[in-house]
Write a protein that holds these residues in place. Structure first.
Motif, PDB file in Angstrom:
ATOM      1  N   TYR A 189      -9.996  42.875 -35.895  1.00  0.00           N
ATOM      2  CA  TYR A 189      -9.375  41.841 -35.081  1.00  0.00           C
ATOM      3  C   TYR A 189      -8.221  41.194 -35.851  1.00  0.00           C
ATOM      4  CZ  TYR A 189      -9.046  37.970 -31.757  1.00  0.00           C
ATOM      5  OH  TYR A 189      -8.603  37.071 -30.813  1.00  0.00           O
ATOM      6  N   GLY A 190      -7.058  41.155 -35.210  1.00  0.00           N
ATOM      7  CA  GLY A 190      -5.890  40.565 -35.860  1.00  0.00           C
ATOM      8  C   GLY A 190      -5.037  41.566 -36.621  1.00  0.00           C
ATOM      9  N   SER A 191      -5.413  42.845 -36.583  1.00  0.00           N
ATOM     10  CA  SER A 191      -4.648  43.872 -37.307  1.00  0.00           C
ATOM     11  C   SER A 191      -3.513  44.453 -36.465  1.00  0.00           C
ATOM     12  CB  SER A 191      -5.576  45.006 -37.753  1.00  0.00           C
ATOM     13  OG  SER A 191      -6.093  45.702 -36.627  1.00  0.00           O
ATOM     14  N   ALA A 192      -3.373  43.959 -35.239  1.00  0.00           N
ATOM     15  CA  ALA A 192      -2.326  44.425 -34.310  1.00  0.00           C
ATOM     16  C   ALA A 192      -2.567  45.850 -33.831  1.00  0.00           C
ATOM     17  CB  ALA A 192      -0.933  44.301 -34.930  1.00  0.00           C
ATOM     18  N   GLY A 193      -3.810  46.263 -33.774  1.00  0.00           N
ATOM     19  CA  GLY A 193      -4.128  47.625 -33.358  1.00  0.00           C
ATOM     20  C   GLY A 193      -3.619  47.981 -31.974  1.00  0.00           C
ATOM     21  N   ARG A 194      -3.798  47.065 -31.033  1.00  0.00           N
ATOM     22  CA  ARG A 194      -3.339  47.348 -29.664  1.00  0.00           C
ATOM     23  C   ARG A 194      -1.814  47.404 -29.597  1.00  0.00           C
ATOM     24  NH1 ARG A 194      -5.187  43.395 -24.928  1.00  0.00           N
ATOM     25  NH2 ARG A 194      -4.103  41.950 -26.317  1.00  0.00           N
ATOM     26  N   GLU A 195      -1.136  46.472 -30.273  1.00  0.00           N
ATOM     27  CA  GLU A 195       0.329  46.468 -30.277  1.00  0.00           C
ATOM     28  C   GLU A 195       0.874  47.756 -30.894  1.00  0.00           C
ATOM     29  OE1 GLU A 195       4.088  43.787 -31.959  1.00  0.00           O
ATOM     30  OE2 GLU A 195       2.047  42.938 -31.982  1.00  0.00           O
ATOM     31  N   ILE A 196       0.248  48.186 -31.964  1.00  0.00           N
ATOM     32  CA  ILE A 196       0.633  49.451 -32.604  1.00  0.00           C
ATOM     33  C   ILE A 196       0.398  50.613 -31.643  1.00  0.00           C
ATOM     34  CG2 ILE A 196      -0.011  51.069 -34.442  1.00  0.00           C
ATOM     35  CD1 ILE A 196      -0.632  48.436 -36.124  1.00  0.00           C
ATOM     36  N   GLY A 197      -0.739  50.569 -30.966  1.00  0.00           N
ATOM     37  CA  GLY A 197      -1.062  51.604 -29.996  1.00  0.00           C
ATOM     38  C   GLY A 197      -0.023  51.729 -28.899  1.00  0.00           C
ATOM     39  N   TYR A 198       0.478  50.587 -28.413  1.00  0.00           N
ATOM     40  CA  TYR A 198       1.500  50.605 -27.362  1.00  0.00           C
ATOM     41  C   TYR A 198       2.798  51.243 -27.855  1.00  0.00           C
ATOM     42  CZ  TYR A 198      -0.914  47.952 -23.713  1.00  0.00           C
ATOM     43  OH  TYR A 198      -1.773  47.557 -22.714  1.00  0.00           O
ATOM     44  N   LYS A 199       3.134  51.002 -29.115  1.00  0.00           N
ATOM     45  CA  LYS A 199       4.353  51.600 -29.674  1.00  0.00           C
ATOM     46  C   LYS A 199       4.213  53.119 -29.779  1.00  0.00           C
ATOM     47  CE  LYS A 199       6.060  47.581 -32.217  1.00  0.00           C
ATOM     48  NZ  LYS A 199       7.271  47.452 -31.367  1.00  0.00           N
ATOM     49  N   VAL A 200       3.036  53.572 -30.191  1.00  0.00           N
ATOM     50  CA  VAL A 200       2.781  55.012 -30.280  1.00  0.00           C
ATOM     51  C   VAL A 200       2.775  55.632 -28.881  1.00  0.00           C
ATOM     52  CG1 VAL A 200       1.136  56.784 -31.020  1.00  0.00           C
ATOM     53  CG2 VAL A 200       1.477  54.738 -32.431  1.00  0.00           C
ATOM     54  N   ALA A 201       2.179  54.926 -27.929  1.00  0.00           N
ATOM     55  CA  ALA A 201       2.140  55.420 -26.546  1.00  0.00           C
ATOM     56  C   ALA A 201       3.549  55.568 -25.981  1.00  0.00           C
ATOM     57  CB  ALA A 201       1.318  54.464 -25.679  1.00  0.00           C
ATOM     58  N   GLU A 202       4.400  54.598 -26.280  1.00  0.00           N
ATOM     59  CA  GLU A 202       5.783  54.650 -25.804  1.00  0.00           C
ATOM     60  C   GLU A 202       6.531  55.829 -26.443  1.00  0.00           C
ATOM     61  OE1 GLU A 202       9.761  51.778 -25.519  1.00  0.00           O
ATOM     62  OE2 GLU A 202       7.973  51.078 -26.596  1.00  0.00           O
ATOM     63  N   TYR A 203       6.285  56.038 -27.714  1.00  0.00           N
ATOM     64  CA  TYR A 203       6.959  57.127 -28.440  1.00  0.00           C
ATOM     65  C   TYR A 203       6.614  58.490 -27.830  1.00  0.00           C
ATOM     66  CZ  TYR A 203       8.160  60.268 -32.312  1.00  0.00           C
ATOM     67  OH  TYR A 203       8.678  61.295 -33.079  1.00  0.00           O
ATOM     68  N   PHE A 204       5.334  58.690 -27.516  1.00  0.00           N
ATOM     69  CA  PHE A 204       4.896  59.977 -26.984  1.00  0.00           C
ATOM     70  C   PHE A 204       4.983  60.055 -25.456  1.00  0.00           C
ATOM     71  CE2 PHE A 204       2.461  60.274 -31.088  1.00  0.00           C
ATOM     72  CZ  PHE A 204       3.071  61.430 -31.554  1.00  0.00           C
ATOM     73  N   GLY A 205       5.249  58.922 -24.815  1.00  0.00           N
ATOM     74  CA  GLY A 205       5.325  58.914 -23.357  1.00  0.00           C
ATOM     75  C   GLY A 205       3.973  59.113 -22.691  1.00  0.00           C
ATOM     76  N   ILE A 206       2.930  58.495 -23.272  1.00  0.00           N
ATOM     77  CA  ILE A 206       1.580  58.621 -22.724  1.00  0.00           C
ATOM     78  C   ILE A 206       1.002  57.240 -22.426  1.00  0.00           C
ATOM     79  CG2 ILE A 206       1.119  60.832 -23.857  1.00  0.00           C
ATOM     80  CD1 ILE A 206      -0.351  59.363 -26.070  1.00  0.00           C
ATOM     81  N   LYS A 207      -0.099  57.197 -21.701  1.00  0.00           N
ATOM     82  CA  LYS A 207      -0.721  55.929 -21.314  1.00  0.00           C
ATOM     83  C   LYS A 207      -1.648  55.412 -22.407  1.00  0.00           C
ATOM     84  CE  LYS A 207      -0.763  56.485 -16.278  1.00  0.00           C
ATOM     85  NZ  LYS A 207      -1.633  56.535 -15.082  1.00  0.00           N
ATOM     86  N   LEU A 208      -1.757  54.098 -22.477  1.00  0.00           N
ATOM     87  CA  LEU A 208      -2.739  53.451 -23.350  1.00  0.00           C
ATOM     88  C   LEU A 208      -3.781  52.776 -22.479  1.00  0.00           C
ATOM     89  CD1 LEU A 208      -2.351  51.421 -26.577  1.00  0.00           C
ATOM     90  CD2 LEU A 208      -3.494  50.347 -24.638  1.00  0.00           C
TER      91      LEU A 208
END
Length: 215
Positions: free
Chosen positions: A13-32
């Motif tokens: 909690y607080g490690s920005a895991g979801r925010e990081i996930g959204y950036k990776v999702a955007e890069y690959f063009g996939i859903k989170l």
């Protein structure tokens, strides 16, 4: 860049895991998928979404609590989960939803034992994101306008719930490096750097797999 990889993200909690996930999702063009997993599981199981939210990454072993919550279950006749405690119903319905989402194609799944649910899938990369406690306290205090003491308390309690949930329902240990394929510190790499590390790891792994197939 295209990928056929399913990425699961466990996170402190607080490690920005979801925010990081959204950036990776955007890069690959996939859903989170984060809370969306709960809605999907509720819809497909016939159990009301509020019950999924109340159990979200929180193990409940209390028989009385399960009995009371069961009265709110909107299960239909013949529901395969009908004879189980409500916390087990919720987990298994979520487990099924995670597999169905993964079967639809590459995506990112945040938390909720997705790595365990998909451990038999060959195209899964399981990631765990952690960070120094001080960095997490600063982030949570800023995001929710809390004192450092309250932020720290929230972090400790949330991580304890996540660990208990993961350890209860899987045969692995939450946050242990052996439980995941890739572990990264967002306080060392930053949000952008951590996302980039995941992207590069997946790209490298895809290149190696493609080269192996040509041999």
């Amino acid at each position: 860049m295209k990928t056929n990889t399913i990425i699961t993200i466990g996170r402190q909690y607080g490690s920005a895991g979801r925010e990081i996930g959204y950036k990776v999702a955007e890069y690959f063009g996939i859903k989170l998928y984060d809370k969306e997993m709960l809605a999907r599981a509720a819809k497909e199981s016939g159990i009301c979404e509020e019950i999924f939210e109340s159990h979200d990454e929180k193990p409940t072993n209390s028989f009385l609590y399960s009995l009371v919550m069961d009265t709110y279950s909107m299960g239909y006749p013949g529901n395969t989960y009908s004879d189980m405690p409500i916390n087990h119903k919720v987990f298994l319905a979520q487990f099924d939803a995670i597999k169905k989402i993964a079967d639809e194609g590459p995506c990112i799944l945040v938390g909720r034992c997705a790595d365990y649910a998909l451990e038999s899938y060959e195209n899964v990369v399981s990631v765990f994101i952690h960070a120094d406690l001080d960095a997490r306290i600063r982030r949570i205090a800023r995001l929710y306008d809390l004192t450092d003491a309250k932020a720290k308390d929230m972090i400790i309690k949330t991580d304890k719930k996540r660990a208990s949930y993961y350890n209860y329902y899987t045969n692995k240990k939450w946050s242990d490096s052996e439980s995941y394929e890739l572990c990264l510190s967002s306080s060392e790499l930053g949000i952008e750097g951590t996302a980039k590390a995941i992207e590069q790891y997946i790209a490298l792994k895809q290149d190696i797999t493609a080269a192996d197939k040509k041999l």
